[in-house]
Scaffold this motif. Sequence first.
Motif, PDB file in Angstrom:
ATOM      1  N   ASP A 175       1.026  -1.252   0.027  1.00  4.02           N
ATOM      2  CA  ASP A 175      -0.010   0.087   0.009  1.00  4.02           C
ATOM      3  C   ASP A 175       0.791   1.078  -0.057  1.00  4.02           C
ATOM      4  O   ASP A 175       0.461   2.452  -0.130  1.00  4.02           O
ATOM      5  CB  ASP A 175      -0.715   0.210   1.381  1.00  4.02           C
ATOM      6  CG  ASP A 175      -1.891  -0.921   1.549  1.00  4.02           C
ATOM      7  OD1 ASP A 175      -1.981  -2.023   0.667  1.00  4.02           O
ATOM      8  OD2 ASP A 175      -2.815  -0.928   2.581  1.00  4.02           O
ATOM      9  N   TRP A 227      -6.992   4.977  10.625  1.00  2.99           N
ATOM     10  CA  TRP A 227      -5.404   5.278  10.148  1.00  2.99           C
ATOM     11  C   TRP A 227      -5.012   6.550  10.757  1.00  2.99           C
ATOM     12  O   TRP A 227      -5.886   7.474  11.170  1.00  2.99           O
ATOM     13  CB  TRP A 227      -5.478   5.265   8.377  1.00  2.99           C
ATOM     14  CG  TRP A 227      -6.715   6.118   8.090  1.00  2.99           C
ATOM     15  CD1 TRP A 227      -7.817   5.582   7.523  1.00  2.99           C
ATOM     16  CD2 TRP A 227      -6.535   7.799   7.702  1.00  2.99           C
ATOM     17  NE1 TRP A 227      -8.612   6.871   7.138  1.00  2.99           N
ATOM     18  CE2 TRP A 227      -7.825   8.047   7.241  1.00  2.99           C
ATOM     19  CE3 TRP A 227      -5.647   8.652   8.087  1.00  2.99           C
ATOM     20  CZ2 TRP A 227      -8.123   9.175   6.948  1.00  2.99           C
ATOM     21  CZ3 TRP A 227      -6.082   9.888   7.669  1.00  2.99           C
ATOM     22  CH2 TRP A 227      -7.505  10.217   7.100  1.00  2.99           C
ATOM     23  N   PHE A 231      -5.796  12.803  -0.276  1.00  2.98           N
ATOM     24  CA  PHE A 231      -5.299  12.074   0.767  1.00  2.98           C
ATOM     25  C   PHE A 231      -4.738  12.622   1.783  1.00  2.98           C
ATOM     26  O   PHE A 231      -3.847  13.655   1.686  1.00  2.98           O
ATOM     27  CB  PHE A 231      -3.935  11.174   0.113  1.00  2.98           C
ATOM     28  CG  PHE A 231      -3.598   9.882   0.752  1.00  2.98           C
ATOM     29  CD1 PHE A 231      -4.241   8.798   0.659  1.00  2.98           C
ATOM     30  CD2 PHE A 231      -2.468  10.214   1.850  1.00  2.98           C
ATOM     31  CE1 PHE A 231      -3.725   7.573   1.207  1.00  2.98           C
ATOM     32  CE2 PHE A 231      -1.982   9.127   2.672  1.00  2.98           C
ATOM     33  CZ  PHE A 231      -2.705   7.922   2.344  1.00  2.98           C
ATOM     34  N   ARG A 232      -5.484  12.475   2.940  1.00  6.37           N
ATOM     35  CA  ARG A 232      -5.275  13.644   4.071  1.00  6.37           C
ATOM     36  C   ARG A 232      -4.075  13.017   4.902  1.00  6.37           C
ATOM     37  O   ARG A 232      -4.023  11.919   5.711  1.00  6.37           O
ATOM     38  CB  ARG A 232      -6.620  13.541   4.788  1.00  6.37           C
ATOM     39  CG  ARG A 232      -7.834  14.058   4.042  1.00  6.37           C
ATOM     40  CD  ARG A 232      -9.058  14.409   4.737  1.00  6.37           C
ATOM     41  NE  ARG A 232      -9.852  13.134   5.226  1.00  6.37           N
ATOM     42  CZ  ARG A 232     -10.333  13.078   6.266  1.00  6.37           C
ATOM     43  NH1 ARG A 232     -10.147  14.039   7.014  1.00  6.37           N
ATOM     44  NH2 ARG A 232     -11.030  12.154   6.857  1.00  6.37           N
ATOM     45  N   GLN A 254      -3.488   3.339  -3.647  1.00  8.33           N
ATOM     46  CA  GLN A 254      -4.400   4.433  -3.092  1.00  8.33           C
ATOM     47  C   GLN A 254      -5.163   5.311  -3.909  1.00  8.33           C
ATOM     48  O   GLN A 254      -5.956   6.012  -3.587  1.00  8.33           O
ATOM     49  CB  GLN A 254      -3.136   5.338  -2.531  1.00  8.33           C
ATOM     50  CG  GLN A 254      -2.301   4.742  -1.389  1.00  8.33           C
ATOM     51  CD  GLN A 254      -2.865   4.380  -0.166  1.00  8.33           C
ATOM     52  OE1 GLN A 254      -4.080   4.686   0.173  1.00  8.33           O
ATOM     53  NE2 GLN A 254      -2.497   3.244   0.690  1.00  8.33           N
ATOM     54  N   PHE A 283      -8.229   3.051  -3.488  1.00 10.51           N
ATOM     55  CA  PHE A 283      -8.690   3.074  -2.034  1.00 10.51           C
ATOM     56  C   PHE A 283      -9.104   4.161  -1.735  1.00 10.51           C
ATOM     57  O   PHE A 283     -10.121   4.351  -1.192  1.00 10.51           O
ATOM     58  CB  PHE A 283      -7.480   2.273  -1.029  1.00 10.51           C
ATOM     59  CG  PHE A 283      -8.185   1.810   0.036  1.00 10.51           C
ATOM     60  CD1 PHE A 283      -8.526   0.617   0.229  1.00 10.51           C
ATOM     61  CD2 PHE A 283      -8.067   2.880   1.071  1.00 10.51           C
ATOM     62  CE1 PHE A 283      -8.870   0.017   1.376  1.00 10.51           C
ATOM     63  CE2 PHE A 283      -8.816   2.367   2.246  1.00 10.51           C
ATOM     64  CZ  PHE A 283      -9.093   0.903   2.564  1.00 10.51           C
ATOM     65  N   VAL A 284      -8.377   5.131  -1.776  1.00 15.39           N
ATOM     66  CA  VAL A 284      -8.720   6.523  -1.114  1.00 15.39           C
ATOM     67  C   VAL A 284      -9.392   7.746  -2.054  1.00 15.39           C
ATOM     68  O   VAL A 284     -10.663   7.998  -1.918  1.00 15.39           O
ATOM     69  CB  VAL A 284      -7.527   7.149  -0.523  1.00 15.39           C
ATOM     70  CG1 VAL A 284      -7.873   8.580   0.203  1.00 15.39           C
ATOM     71  CG2 VAL A 284      -6.941   6.479   0.530  1.00 15.39           C
TER      72      VAL A 284
HETATM   73  N1  FO1 Z   1      -7.592   6.405   4.035  1.00 10.88           N
HETATM   74  C1  FO1 Z   1      -8.572   7.119   3.516  1.00 10.88           C
HETATM   75  O1  FO1 Z   1      -9.491   6.443   3.369  1.00 10.88           O
HETATM   76  N2  FO1 Z   1      -8.449   8.498   3.491  1.00 10.88           N
HETATM   77  C2  FO1 Z   1      -7.363   9.062   3.764  1.00 10.88           C
HETATM   78  O2  FO1 Z   1      -7.090  10.317   3.479  1.00 10.88           O
HETATM   79  C3  FO1 Z   1      -6.237   8.357   4.103  1.00 10.88           C
HETATM   80  C4  FO1 Z   1      -4.922   9.137   4.631  1.00 10.88           C
HETATM   81  C5  FO1 Z   1      -4.023   8.257   5.106  1.00 10.88           C
HETATM   82  C6  FO1 Z   1      -2.767   8.943   5.720  1.00 10.88           C
HETATM   83  C7  FO1 Z   1      -1.960   8.182   6.125  1.00 10.88           C
HETATM   84  C8  FO1 Z   1      -1.935   6.835   6.168  1.00 10.88           C
HETATM   85  O3  FO1 Z   1      -0.924   6.171   6.775  1.00 10.88           O
HETATM   86  C9  FO1 Z   1      -2.980   6.248   5.749  1.00 10.88           C
HETATM   87  C10 FO1 Z   1      -3.975   6.941   5.338  1.00 10.88           C
HETATM   88  N3  FO1 Z   1      -5.436   6.194   4.946  1.00 10.88           N
HETATM   89  C11 FO1 Z   1      -6.236   7.130   4.436  1.00 10.88           C
HETATM   90  C12 FO1 Z   1      -5.402   4.739   4.952  1.00 10.88           C
HETATM   91  C13 FO1 Z   1      -4.797   4.002   3.879  1.00 10.88           C
HETATM   92  O4  FO1 Z   1      -5.266   4.213   2.784  1.00 10.88           O
HETATM   93  C14 FO1 Z   1      -4.417   2.501   4.078  1.00 10.88           C
HETATM   94  O5  FO1 Z   1      -3.753   2.153   2.968  1.00 10.88           O
HETATM   95  C15 FO1 Z   1      -6.009   1.775   3.685  1.00 10.88           C
HETATM   96  O6  FO1 Z   1      -6.600   2.082   4.886  1.00 10.88           O
HETATM   97  C16 FO1 Z   1      -5.566   0.362   3.604  1.00 10.88           C
HETATM   98  O7  FO1 Z   1      -4.937  -0.337   4.584  1.00 10.88           O
END
Ligand code: FO1
Length: 314
Positions: free
Chosen positions: A39, A69, A91-92, A153, A156-157
């Motif tokens: 990821d 997360w 992507f926050r 990403q 996913f995001v």
């Molecule tokens: N997941 C989201 O759904 N939206 C986000 O904006 C987001 C930001 C983010 C920032 C840092 C981090 O380590 C993970 C983040 N994730 C976010 C989760 C990420 O996409 C993971 O890969 C998924 O949750 C799958 O495991």
Amino acid sequence: MNAGQVAALSGGVGGAKLALGLSRVLPADELLLIANTGDDFEHLGVTICPDIDTLIYTLAGLANLELGWGRQDETWSFMETLGAIGGETWFRLGDRDLALHVERTRRLALGESLSAITDHVRARLGVGPRLLPMSDDRVRTRLRTDDGWIDFQDYFVRQQCRPMVRDLAFVGVETARAHPTFLAALAAPDLRAVVICPSNPLISVEPILALKDVRAALAACAAPVIAVSPIIGGRAVKGPTAKMFTELGTEPSARAVAERYADIIDGYVLDFEDAADARAIDARVVLARTLMISLEDREDLARVVLRLADEIRA
Ligand code: FO1
């Protein structure tokens, strides 16, 4: 007979819950966590490793439990300011979380390995068990949708898992080397158990299993390999696992997950709700409550997994 180490393979949220449970019922030096890095991605100039970071934050007691997360007590000045000047905000990255990405990126640029940086950060944040990326080499999950191949990403995001998934690829996995400490742990004669945490098999566990030598090492290892189903009653607790199974032509079930691991598992833990699946699974099966709401749930499930491993080993 519970001396040797337990190696646990994990993705983000669901896997990290069981990893936390294991960390609370085992001494720190008896647990080795292996994180998926499929990821990981480069964004806004920094390298982000979501599953490593979710594991560190979870075990350090710093995880943002609402989001699943990032960090608790987060502030978003960076994102707000970035948005105000027209930057990408899909992507926050929270202000506190950002510090980790910036520091990791700086150290990677100096030539340090991802595993050394991860080890440093986990120790600084007070996480006891060793945590390794599955590899120090770059592996990136990509998905084929009706609009072609896209990065994980992005799917996913940015696109909120909306596109239909037709195929998956772990780019770089053919040449990436599994972390040597991970392979050495699997080869250790006193290894107590390998635990495949309840993460999405398709995107969180299979990138690890796809690394050269890992599947063979798991099939050959002295310790029982125990997987925990991330599917309860045909549904994933969180995330797109069930949707992805369906789109790839398999009905999502605890049994379908076990089938993906058929060549490596000795034991399988599935929810009471899925008792009907148990008979069809070619491994020693235990029914348990696998939905981890409380800290006690995490510890209880960790104990169930270890008990099953010790029974098989005996
Ligand atoms: N997941 C989201 O759904 N939206 C986000 O904006 C987001 C930001 C983010 C920032 C840092 C981090 O380590 C993970 C983040 N994730 C976010 C989760 C990420 O996409 C993971 O890969 C998924 O949750 C799958 O495991």
